[in-house]
Design a protein around this motif. Structure first.
Motif, PDB file in Angstrom:
ATOM      1  N   TYR A 250      51.417  44.672  36.820  1.00  0.00           N
ATOM      2  CA  TYR A 250      51.555  44.079  38.155  1.00  0.00           C
ATOM      3  C   TYR A 250      50.190  44.073  38.824  1.00  0.00           C
ATOM      4  O   TYR A 250      49.489  45.086  38.819  1.00  0.00           O
ATOM      5  CB  TYR A 250      52.555  44.886  38.998  1.00  0.00           C
ATOM      6  N   PHE A 251      49.824  42.952  39.407  1.00  0.00           N
ATOM      7  CA  PHE A 251      48.572  42.863  40.156  1.00  0.00           C
ATOM      8  C   PHE A 251      48.929  42.809  41.628  1.00  0.00           C
ATOM      9  O   PHE A 251      49.594  41.874  42.062  1.00  0.00           O
ATOM     10  CB  PHE A 251      47.789  41.616  39.761  1.00  0.00           C
TER      11      PHE A 251
ATOM     12  N   THR B 239      57.148  35.802  42.284  1.00  0.00           N
ATOM     13  CA  THR B 239      56.282  36.899  42.731  1.00  0.00           C
ATOM     14  C   THR B 239      56.439  38.138  41.847  1.00  0.00           C
ATOM     15  O   THR B 239      56.145  39.246  42.270  1.00  0.00           O
ATOM     16  CB  THR B 239      56.553  37.242  44.210  1.00  0.00           C
TER      17      THR B 239
ATOM     18  N   THR C 140      52.813  31.383  41.835  1.00  0.00           N
ATOM     19  CA  THR C 140      51.911  31.694  40.721  1.00  0.00           C
ATOM     20  C   THR C 140      52.578  31.340  39.403  1.00  0.00           C
ATOM     21  O   THR C 140      51.928  30.898  38.456  1.00  0.00           O
ATOM     22  CB  THR C 140      51.591  33.206  40.726  1.00  0.00           C
ATOM     23  N   ALA C 141      53.909  31.565  39.352  1.00  0.00           N
ATOM     24  CA  ALA C 141      54.625  31.290  38.104  1.00  0.00           C
ATOM     25  C   ALA C 141      54.443  29.828  37.700  1.00  0.00           C
ATOM     26  O   ALA C 141      54.330  29.511  36.512  1.00  0.00           O
ATOM     27  CB  ALA C 141      56.103  31.623  38.272  1.00  0.00           C
TER      28      ALA C 141
HETATM   29  N1  LIG Z   1      51.470  39.966  41.292  1.00  0.00           N
HETATM   30  C1  LIG Z   1      51.741  39.661  40.015  1.00  0.00           C
HETATM   31  N2  LIG Z   1      51.369  40.495  39.024  1.00  0.00           N
HETATM   32  C2  LIG Z   1      51.635  40.195  37.729  1.00  0.00           C
HETATM   33  N3  LIG Z   1      52.288  39.098  37.321  1.00  0.00           N
HETATM   34  C3  LIG Z   1      52.671  38.229  38.264  1.00  0.00           C
HETATM   35  C4  LIG Z   1      52.436  38.452  39.653  1.00  0.00           C
HETATM   36  N4  LIG Z   1      52.944  37.419  40.354  1.00  0.00           N
HETATM   37  C5  LIG Z   1      53.482  36.581  39.450  1.00  0.00           C
HETATM   38  N5  LIG Z   1      53.336  37.053  38.206  1.00  0.00           N
HETATM   39  C6  LIG Z   1      53.781  36.414  36.966  1.00  0.00           C
HETATM   40  O1  LIG Z   1      54.572  35.297  37.329  1.00  0.00           O
HETATM   41  C7  LIG Z   1      55.578  35.086  36.373  1.00  0.00           C
HETATM   42  C8  LIG Z   1      56.910  34.892  37.074  1.00  0.00           C
HETATM   43  O2  LIG Z   1      57.366  36.109  37.509  1.00  0.00           O
HETATM   44  P1  LIG Z   1      58.905  36.455  37.647  1.00  0.00           P
HETATM   45  O3  LIG Z   1      59.740  35.614  36.751  1.00  0.00           O
HETATM   46  O4  LIG Z   1      59.026  37.931  37.505  1.00  0.00           O
HETATM   47  O5  LIG Z   1      59.148  35.988  39.143  1.00  0.00           O
HETATM   48  P2  LIG Z   1      60.392  36.222  40.084  1.00  0.00           P
HETATM   49  O6  LIG Z   1      59.835  36.828  41.325  1.00  0.00           O
HETATM   50  O7  LIG Z   1      61.464  36.962  39.370  1.00  0.00           O
HETATM   51  O8  LIG Z   1      60.828  34.716  40.386  1.00  0.00           O
HETATM   52  P3  LIG Z   1      62.296  34.105  40.682  1.00  0.00           P
HETATM   53  O9  LIG Z   1      62.599  34.419  42.112  1.00  0.00           O
HETATM   54  O10 LIG Z   1      62.080  32.645  40.431  1.00  0.00           O
HETATM   55  O11 LIG Z   1      63.242  34.753  39.720  1.00  0.00           O
HETATM   56  C9  LIG Z   1      55.567  36.250  35.423  1.00  0.00           C
HETATM   57  O12 LIG Z   1      54.972  35.822  34.241  1.00  0.00           O
HETATM   58  C10 LIG Z   1      54.692  37.270  36.123  1.00  0.00           C
HETATM   59  O13 LIG Z   1      53.972  38.022  35.205  1.00  0.00           O
END
Ligand SMILES: Nc1ncnc2c1ncn2[C@@H]1O[C@H](COP(=O)(O)OP(=O)(O)OP(=O)(O)O)[C@@H](O)[C@H]1O
Ligand SMILES: [Mg+2]
Length: 362
Positions: free
Chosen positions: A60-61, A88, A291-292
């Motif tokens: 996690y960043f 996120t 970011t995704a």
């Molecule tokens: N702060 C962060 N640190 C590390 N990885 C991140 C960060 N923000 C986004 N990502 C990356 O973005 C991608 C999407 O993350 P994830 O699927 O966990 O999102 P989510 O919050 O569950 O979204 P949703 O609400 O659509 O389900 C992952 O590959 C994740 O690694």
């Protein structure tokens, strides 16, 4: 596993098996009962650290204290709710927390509009039920019940997509730490180590509010968007498909990174509704700009570069996907996008190659 068959996406406990084993060896801190690692080492696993012989990669960043709060919550009798806008890292953090704490991230209930109470509590094996009546062997435990009985972390994805009557089935088990089974005249009791990590995004359509009774049983941690372009670049670089990375020409790295940085800047400026220097305010698109999506776009461009291009991500490849990624809803996103192209992109010299593609001049 048979040779030649690669699992597309390994669970975090397998993906990071070496790291988890090394952390376990280096763990001298006290552990809550049934935890594989101490809370300190769980946070190290998520945030990354350097051990004697091995580097633990950051997963996690962002703000370490958010992860500390999340981990501390899981050691108490309150459950953890990770919320925030789409993309996120809620799901990613939840999976890695479960892998670090329990060594198994697969006790999982996926919340949808069609999730049934059985999937949260228990169901029945009908042939046995019909033959023998309600006997223990006819009971089919849900992942939640299995987690309670083994002292494990259970994940509930997209909690608020379930209708709220179904969500509320969690209230009793979260406060009593037991699940009544009236048909057997008994109950299932949770042992230490059991807890729930739920994720919920607060933006998408089809979301059902949580009842306040349920909300009180969770400690909520909001995962924010990345603070800076540099941090977002770190995230994107870390999540670029490794199998494509290996194929890539290493020399191309630096210029590709500059191109990715431009894309991140475009996303950030549209998301914030102003240019980085703060001089120009912009219309914000209605859709989320996560970011995704940048990660998806870069992986796509990389795949095209590896298989059809000159093996390096260039601005043109990225620019080709920009409009499709940003304009998801014509009504809310097209005007802000067109404004951005003409007011910002066109005027920046180093964005000219992007502009040529998006303005379809090429
Ligand atoms: N702060 C962060 N640190 C590390 N990885 C991140 C960060 N923000 C986004 N990502 C990356 O973005 C991608 C999407 O993350 P994830 O699927 O966990 O999102 P989510 O919050 O569950 O979204 P949703 O609400 O659509 O389900 C992952 O590959 C994740 O690694
Ligand atoms: Mg998710």
């Amino acid at each position: 596993m048979k040779k030649g068959k690669t699992i597309l996406r390994q669970p975090a406990e397998l993906l990071f098996k070496k790291e988890l084993t090394a952390l376990k060896k280096a763990d001298d801190y006290p552990k809550p009962e049934n935890w594989q690692l101490s809370p300190q080492r769980v946070v190290d696993f998520i945030m990354g650290c350097q051990l004697d012989k091995i580097k633990i990669s950051p997963k996690y960043f962002g703000d370490r204290s958010l992860i500390e709060i999340a981990v501390a919550t899981l050691a108490t009798d309150r459950a953890l709710l990770l919320t925030g806008i789409p993309g996120t890292a809620k799901t990613w953090v939840s999976e890695n927390l479960a892998a670090a704490i329990t060594g198994n991230s697969r006790l999982l209930v996926q919340g949808t509009a069609g999730t049934h109470e059985d999937q949260l509590l228990y169901g029945w094996n009908y042939p046995i039920l019909l033959a023998k009546g309600p006997v223990p062997e006819a009971l089919v435990p849900s992942p939640v019940m299995r987690g309670m009985e083994s002292g494990a972390i259970v994940r509930i994805e997209e909690l608020t997509r379930m209708p709220f009557e179904i969500q509320d089935a969690l209230i009793t088990l979260l406060s009593e730490k037991s699940m009544p089974i009236p048909e057997l005249n008994q109950e299932s009791n949770a042992i230490s180590g059991f807890n729930i990590i739920a994720t919920a995004n607060d933006r998408d359509k089809g979301i059902h509010e949580m009842s306040s009774a349920l909300r009180r049983r969770f400690n909520t941690v909001v995962l924010p968007l990345p603070e800076s372009i540099e941090m977002e670049l770190e995230i994107v670089r870390n999540r670029i498909a490794p199998e494509l990375m290996a194929e890539r020409d290493k020399k191309a790295d630096k210029s590709s990174i500059e191109e990715i940085k431009r894309v991140i800047t475009i996303f950030k400026e549209l998301r914030d509704g102003k240019t980085i220097d703060g001089k120009l305010s912009l219309k914000k698109p209605g859709s989320t700009m996560s970011t995704a999506e940048i990660i998806g776009m870069v992986n796509n461009a990389l795949a095209m570069a590896v298989y059809f291009g000159n093996r390096k991500i260039d601005g043109e490849l990225l620019a080709k996907n920009l409009k499709n990624t940003i304009v998801k809803n014509q009504d809310t996103d097209l005007i802000p996008w067109n404004e951005y192209v003409e007011m910002v992109m066109k005027k920046r010299e180093d964005y000219d190659h992007f502009y040529q593609v998006v303005a379809e001049k090429k």
